[in-house]
Design an enzyme around this catalytic site. Sequence first.
Site, mmCIF file in Angstrom:
data_model
loop_
_atom_site.group_PDB
_atom_site.id
_atom_site.type_symbol
_atom_site.label_atom_id
_atom_site.label_comp_id
_atom_site.label_asym_id
_atom_site.label_seq_id
_atom_site.Cartn_x
_atom_site.Cartn_y
_atom_site.Cartn_z
ATOM 1 N N ARG A 282 -100.563 45.966 86.736
ATOM 2 C CA ARG A 282 -101.015 45.569 85.373
ATOM 3 C C ARG A 282 -100.136 46.200 84.244
ATOM 4 O O ARG A 282 -100.101 47.606 84.241
ATOM 5 C CB ARG A 282 -102.310 45.915 85.142
ATOM 6 N N ARG A 297 -105.936 54.704 82.472
ATOM 7 C CA ARG A 297 -105.458 53.354 82.430
ATOM 8 C C ARG A 297 -104.327 53.356 82.836
ATOM 9 O O ARG A 297 -103.589 53.864 82.271
ATOM 10 C CB ARG A 297 -105.550 52.894 81.275
ATOM 11 N N GLU A 369 -115.564 52.391 82.057
ATOM 12 C CA GLU A 369 -116.189 51.331 82.719
ATOM 13 C C GLU A 369 -115.090 52.247 84.536
ATOM 14 O O GLU A 369 -113.993 51.797 84.545
ATOM 15 C CB GLU A 369 -115.401 50.604 82.540
ATOM 16 N N SER A 372 -116.749 46.455 87.510
ATOM 17 C CA SER A 372 -116.519 45.561 86.515
ATOM 18 C C SER A 372 -117.513 44.024 88.126
ATOM 19 O O SER A 372 -116.396 43.924 88.482
ATOM 20 C CB SER A 372 -115.270 44.720 86.235
ATOM 21 N N ARG A 411 -109.819 55.660 89.093
ATOM 22 C CA ARG A 411 -110.712 55.551 88.451
ATOM 23 C C ARG A 411 -111.687 56.845 88.619
ATOM 24 O O ARG A 411 -112.311 57.498 88.497
ATOM 25 C CB ARG A 411 -111.410 54.522 87.328
#
Length: 456
Positions: A282, A297, A369, A372, A411
Site C-alpha cells: 500500500r 502503518r 483499527e 475491517s 498491526r
Amino acid sequence: MPWSMLEYLRKKPEIIKESLRKRGLDVSVVDEAIRLDAEWRRQYTKVNQLRHKHNILSKSIAKLKGKEKEKAIKEAKELLKTISEEEKRLRELEEAREKILLSLPNIVHETVPEGLTEEENVPIRFWGKPKVYVGFIEKFKEQTRGFDVEYEVIHWKPKGHADMLTFLGLGTTEKAGEVAGSRFYYLFDDLVWLDIALLMYAIDYLTRKGFTLILPPYMLREKYYLGVTTLEDFRDSIYKIEGEDLYLIATSEHPIAALHANEIITEEDLPLLYAGISPCFRKEAGAHGKDTKGIFRVHQFHKVEQFVFSKPEESWEWHEKLIRNAEELWQGLGIPYRIVNIVAGDLGAVAAKKYDLEAWMPAQGRYREMVSCSNCTDWQSYRLRIRFLKRKGMVRDYVHTLNSTAIASTRAITAILENYQEEDGTVIIPKVLRPYLEMFPKAPKEYIVPRKTRQK
RNA sequence: GCCGGGGUGCCCGAGCGGACUAAGGGGCUGGCCUUGAGAGCCAGUGGCGGUUCGACCGCCGCGCGGGUUCGAAUCCCGCCCCCGGCGCCA
C-alpha cells in the site's frame, strides 16, 4: 434481479439519494442519471426499429436477383448509415448513464449510523479488560462512554511499539528507510517468528471453519483492479509495475474477488468461503504525518483475509459471522478490543456497511483499527460480472461479496508488543500462538526479551 | 519468447458467409401422468428494451476489441486465456 443500482435508479431513486445524502455527497447526479436513462430507452427503441428494418431488408436480398438486388443493397447501405449515426447517439447516452452509475458509492445499509467523520463511528461492543495507564484513564473513559468496561489500572507507562522495536533490538525502520523509504521495516528473529505464527494461527482457525485456503496472485491487471475498488483508492494505494499492465495487490481481497470474474456460479455452491494469505502493498498516499513511526502503518505487510461470495439474501448474516470470526481470533489472542459501526461518511465507496475491530493500545491510550469487515453487496460483483444461477426460474443474479481481515501481521504485532508488555519490557507470547512456534528450535516459546540479553 | 491446435449457452458439444430462428445431448425449473418415488411425455432454461402486460413484439449476443460485407459464430487484424511442442528459468 439486475444490478441493484440500475434497478434503484428506475424504481426507487430516492434510496440512492438518501444513501448519498448520508455519505455527505451531492445528490443531483441521480436526477441527471434518471434523465439519461429515459432518453437512452427512447433512443434504444428507435435504434431497434431501424435495425429491424435493416434485418428484414437484408434477409430479402438473399432471394432477390439482378436489378432488384442491386437496388435493395443500395437501400440497405443507406439505412446502415442512418443506423450507425443513431447508434453513436445511443452509445453516448449509455456511456453517460453508466459513468454516473459506476461512480456512485454502494448504497449504505439502513443500520449504518449517520455521520461524516471517524470520530462519530459508533462503538457497539467491547471485549476484554484493557490495561490503562493512570495518565490515560480520562481518555479511556471517554472512549468507553455508555459502556461499562472493566479495566486494570497500571502505574507504569508502556513503551510504544515503535520504541519496543529498538528496545528489543528486533526491528529497524531507520535502515529500511534508507534502502527502501519510509514506512518500510526490517524485522528480525522473534518478531518474524511472531509474524509467521500469527498467520498460521489465523489460517488454522479459518480452515477449521470451512474456509478454503487460497494463495492468490500478488498482482492484478488494471481492468480487474477497477472492478474491486474505486479510482481514488486505486490511485492512493496501489503500486504499479513499470511498463506492464500489472499492479501489486493491496490485499488478497482483490485477487480473491477477481477469482470468479465473468463466471456464473451454481446456487448450491454458494456461499464460497475463502481464507486468503498474501503480502499487502500500500502506498498510503494521503496519510502523511500519520503513524510515521514504527510498523503500524506500512507499505507492506502480511494478512490473512476472510472472503465470502454469498447469495444476496444471506449476505447480512455473513457480515455478522465474519466479524464474529475476527473477534474469536482476537479473543484468542487475548487482546482487548471494541467493535465500531463505521458511519456513512467514513465508509468507503465499495462497502454498504463496515465494522472495524479496534484493539486497545496501552501505550497510546486509544483503540486502533486492526480489522475491517465489509459487506460490499453487489458493488464488486456487478463490475466483475460475478453471477449465480437461481434454480427457481433459472434466473441469474449478482452474488454479494464480503471481506474481513482475520489478522494483519504487523498491526497484530504492534498490539501484542503493547498489550503483552511487562514493566521490564519483556513481551509475553500469547498462548494461542505457542503451538505454531513449538516445532522450531530457534523460535521463542513464552517470552520475547531484548536481543542483547538473550543467549545465542 | 517461438511454432502448432483451440476458446460456442448452466455443462458437454455441432455449426465454419444468408434459408429451419446456435443442431443434438446432459443438467435444472414448471406441467402432465403416478398412491408416492422413478420412468415417460410436453414446455421452459443468455442480456436489454418495448408492451394492449398475453404463452406478445423487437434488438443484441458464440473469449475480448476492431475490420471486411447488404448479411459474420463462420473471413481478416489486434489482445487475453487454455492445450501440445521447442526455448529460457528459481
